[in-house]
Design a protein around this motif. Structure first.
Motif, mmCIF file in Angstrom:
data_model
loop_
_atom_site.group_PDB
_atom_site.id
_atom_site.type_symbol
_atom_site.label_atom_id
_atom_site.label_comp_id
_atom_site.label_asym_id
_atom_site.label_seq_id
_atom_site.Cartn_x
_atom_site.Cartn_y
_atom_site.Cartn_z
ATOM 1 N N LYS A 86 -8.653 -5.094 0.717
ATOM 2 C CA LYS A 86 -9.269 -3.778 0.856
ATOM 3 C C LYS A 86 -10.471 -3.648 -0.070
ATOM 4 O O LYS A 86 -11.524 -3.147 0.325
ATOM 5 C CB LYS A 86 -8.222 -2.721 0.533
ATOM 6 C CG LYS A 86 -8.654 -1.304 0.757
ATOM 7 C CD LYS A 86 -7.423 -0.459 0.916
ATOM 8 C CE LYS A 86 -7.670 0.997 0.710
ATOM 9 N NZ LYS A 86 -6.559 1.785 1.269
ATOM 10 N N THR A 88 -9.313 1.171 6.206
ATOM 11 C CA THR A 88 -8.047 1.860 5.923
ATOM 12 C C THR A 88 -6.835 1.021 6.321
ATOM 13 O O THR A 88 -5.716 1.345 5.952
ATOM 14 C CB THR A 88 -7.958 3.212 6.663
ATOM 15 O OG1 THR A 88 -8.098 2.965 8.069
ATOM 16 C CG2 THR A 88 -9.052 4.158 6.207
ATOM 17 N N MET A 108 -2.477 2.464 6.691
ATOM 18 C CA MET A 108 -2.562 1.530 5.563
ATOM 19 C C MET A 108 -1.558 0.396 5.696
ATOM 20 O O MET A 108 -1.866 -0.760 5.415
ATOM 21 C CB MET A 108 -2.307 2.308 4.270
ATOM 22 C CG MET A 108 -2.554 1.515 3.011
ATOM 23 S SD MET A 108 -2.617 2.613 1.580
ATOM 24 C CE MET A 108 -0.899 2.832 1.277
ATOM 25 N N THR A 138 -9.197 2.168 -6.254
ATOM 26 C CA THR A 138 -8.309 1.162 -5.667
ATOM 27 C C THR A 138 -8.040 0.043 -6.681
ATOM 28 O O THR A 138 -6.921 -0.475 -6.767
ATOM 29 C CB THR A 138 -8.927 0.596 -4.366
ATOM 30 O OG1 THR A 138 -9.327 1.692 -3.540
ATOM 31 C CG2 THR A 138 -7.928 -0.246 -3.607
ATOM 32 N N HIS A 165 -8.128 5.576 -0.792
ATOM 33 C CA HIS A 165 -8.008 5.415 0.653
ATOM 34 C C HIS A 165 -8.827 6.482 1.393
ATOM 35 O O HIS A 165 -9.573 6.174 2.322
ATOM 36 C CB HIS A 165 -6.530 5.527 1.032
ATOM 37 C CG HIS A 165 -6.244 5.314 2.482
ATOM 38 N ND1 HIS A 165 -5.842 4.101 2.977
ATOM 39 C CD2 HIS A 165 -6.324 6.153 3.542
ATOM 40 C CE1 HIS A 165 -5.679 4.207 4.292
ATOM 41 N NE2 HIS A 165 -5.962 5.429 4.656
#
Lengths: 94, 321, 247
Positions: free
Chosen positions: B65, B57, C235, C44, C18
């Protein structure tokens, strides 16, 4: 009371024209979930175009103790293979 | 045909590099050793998801990511392949998982260290995966077929893991002073635990000798450790980072790097459960298992209901007739 | 205006991706863990494409990461639903099912967008979303029609999240304008399909359909729940703490 998810064997056709090949196994409660789990687990890198799943308990395998009577007899049947035969070099397309 | 006893025949097969397959006869101790080793390996993959998952996160760019998600997911996959390999030996995944949750089974101690900065994600990929690969490449030739095949698949997938880690380290080592500091700090914390990953010294290793004979293992702990040090030192030099070992130096005569003594007290301490995160890791796995029980049960119940409906529905009966 | 529209789409995908990422390593079973992560990766990835396009259209030299990591909550355009916490697997599945249903019909429409880029993007994403909807619908059935306990948990999640599903098909100014120009989705058009699908799955899952008609909204215009701030704190931490560096 507690029931485990059954084990399934997964077979993947890597591209059209090829046979399905065993790639591994996974757990799922039914065939719908098994196919999807196989997709999520075994085709993440573009490994396949088709999936087969079968619950592991339905696979019957030959017994290693039968190996000799099963597989040895085929070993000396060389006449089944094309290289067994002499054909002159001049003869083409054979 | 020679009339060897089963055990001798088995060893002869191994010596001839013939793979052992699930239904083949095998000594009970071979089966047990494999189940123990493969399941420990599987547990390591699953517990290994936690320290890295810790940063999903907070990954600093969308690209990072995605990479991290894919990598941690691969570890779930590797755990799954390995549990499957253990299941071909008559073990069952749920029982193996129970052994992890109750502390009966071990997993790689490296995952009992915390990931405190983003650079740790780089260091884990570079060092921890690098060390794991040394071991895993060897295991692709393990004598047990399903294990070797699982390892082939794992090694193929792992090849990006180390590279992405090194890329993170490189970006940071060449980045701002704060980033470089972060990278050095990560190397400082992960270097020694990475060396410990190869296990105790050969003289102190309980299972090594028999495993070598059975070709479950083909190189000793110390050999693999040396190999790791030799390839990793130049990689650190390229980054401009310093390996935290004052005794580290090239030995011309041996053709290898000499390195300092591992803190074995720390090693055994972490193995015994006193590492910084032993408790948290197991607690996280227990929580996932317990919180997930009703979901797993629901799926079973639903599948059973569906089966029953197939049996009683008039349409199904008509089709059957 | 299309810039804002791309953010609406992209922020939904980013924030839901997320949330799903939080499951990674903690799911009820290994196979589920991998499936959830696949969806997180898809979403994502979609967000990334949308932000790249948004940055390009904006023409101010921003990158996909500037858009994801350097805006504050009031500039985020995602619906309230996707920022709701995972809670348990039932909440996660209900949230996913609502979103996937909307996303499926929306992207089906978007394949016909007058904006060529968007049409192409939608065609590609629709394949991913079709699978997502299949996954979440099936889990709705498994949990709803599984055990007594799973049924009860799913019903609770449904009751709690119900007030967030309306916003998905409730047009704001941006939606209306883009629907008019044939670039965006006409939400009025997909609303019946969306409602029908939800009803169909909920009843198959043996759930009671809540009768509440009051729907929360505001996310698409930057008015968020308290949850979003925490998501962003996580984030954006590195990008905020060490500005202007490469990662």
């Amino acid at each position: 009371m507690k029931k485990d998810w059954p084990l399934w064997e997964v077979f993947i056709r890597s591209k059209s024209g090829l046979s399905h090949k065993h790639v591994g196994s996974l757990h799922a409660t039914d065939e719908v979930m098994a196919i999807e789990n196989a997709r999520d687990v075994y085709t993440r890198r573009n490994e396949g175009v088709s999936i087969w799943v079968v619950e592991s308990k339905y696979i019957t395998a030959s017994d290693p103790d039968d190996s000799d009577p099963f597989f040895e007899p085929a070993k000396d049947k060389v006449y089944r293979h094309p290289t067994f035969y002499d054909v002159p070099d001049e003869i083409k397309h054979m | 045909m020679t009339h060897l006893n089963l055990e001798d025949q088995f060893q002869a097969k191994i010596d001839a590099e013939t793979k052992i397959e699930p239904k083949d006869w095998m000594p009970e101790a071979y089966r047990k050793t494999l189940i123990r080793q493969i399941s420990q390996h599987a547990h390591s993959e699953i517990v290994g998801m936690l320290p890295e998952g810790n940063w999903i996160t907070r990954a600093p760019s969308l690209r990072r990511k995605l990479i991290l998600l894919a990598k941690v997911q691969d570890e779930a996959g590797h755990g799954l392949y390995l549990y499957s390999a253990a299941e071909t030996l008559g073990a069952n995944r749920d029982e193996l998982v129970q052994q992890l949750l109750t502390g009966k089974a071990k997993y790689s101690s490296i995952f009992n260290y915390p990931t405190t900065s983003w650079a740790d994600i780089g260091a884990i990929g570079w060092l921890v995966d690098g060390a794991a690969i040394m071991n895993q490449v060897m295991l692709t030739r393990a004598s047990y077929g399903p294990y070797a095949r699982a390892m082939v698949r794992i090694c193929k997938e792992e090849s990006f893991h180390q590279r992405q880690g090194y890329e993170i380290m490189m970006t940071m080592a060449k980045g701002s002073p704060a980033q470089k500091q972060m990278a050095q700090d990560a190397l400082n914390r992960w270097w020694w635990p990475s060396l410990m990953m190869f296990g105790p010294k050969d003289d102190d290793s309980a299972h090594s000798e028999q495993s070598m004979k059975w070709k479950i293992k083909r190189k000793s702990n110390d050999e693999l450790r040396q190999q790791f040090v030799d390839v990793t030192v130049p990689q650190a030099e390229y980054l401009g980072l310093t390996i935290p070992d004052p005794d580290l130096q090239w030995n011309e005569d041996r053709g290898h790097y000499d390195f300092g003594e591992i803190n074995w007290e720390e090693f055994w301490n972490v193995v015994k459960g006193n590492g910084p995160c032993n408790r948290q890791r197991i607690q996280a796995r227990v929580k996932a298992y317990e919180d997930g029980a009703w979901v797993r049960e629901a799926a079973v119940a639903y599948a059973e209901k569906k089966d029953q409906r197939k049996l009683v529905s008039p349409k199904a009966q008509a089709e059957a007739a | 205006m299309i810039f804002k529209y791309l953010l609406q789409l992209g922020d939904n995908a980013l924030i839901l991706g997320h949330r799903l990422g939080e499951w990674c390593g903690h799911a009820p079973e290994l196979e589920i863990d991998m499936a959830l992560t696949n969806i997180a990766l898809d979403l994502t990835g979609q967000a990334r494409n949308l932000f790249q396009r948004a940055a390009e259209i904006e023409g101010k030299g921003r990158t996909e990461d500037d858009i994801a990591y350097l805006r504050d909550a009031w500039d985020f355009r995602n619906v309230l639903l996707v920022e709701q916490p995972n809670e348990d697997f039932a909440f996660t599945i209900v949230r996913q099912f609502f979103f996937d249903t909307f996303n499926y019909y929306a992207h089906q429409e978007l394949t016909k967008s007058k904006d060529e880029w968007l049409a192409g993007f939608a065609a590609k994403s629709l394949k991913e979303i079709t699978y997502h909807l299949r996954f979440s619908s099936e889990w709705m059935l498994r949990l709803g029609d599984g055990t007594e306990l799973s049924h009860q948990k799913l019903q609770t999640a449904l009751d709690e999240l119900w007030m967030y599903h309306g916003e998905l098909v409730q047009p704001n100014e941006v939606d209306l304008e883009l629907a008019k120009s044939g670039v965006g989705v006409d939400l009025e058009k997909i609303k019946p399909l969306f409602n029908e699908k939800i009803e169909e799955v909920l009843s198959k899952a043996t759930l009671n359909i809540p009768t509440d008609t009051w729907m929360q909204s505001g996310g698409k215009d930057g008015k968020h729940s308290e949850h979003l701030g925490y998501i962003l704190a996580d984030m954006q931490f590195l990008q905020r703490a060490y500005p202007g560096v490469e990662w």
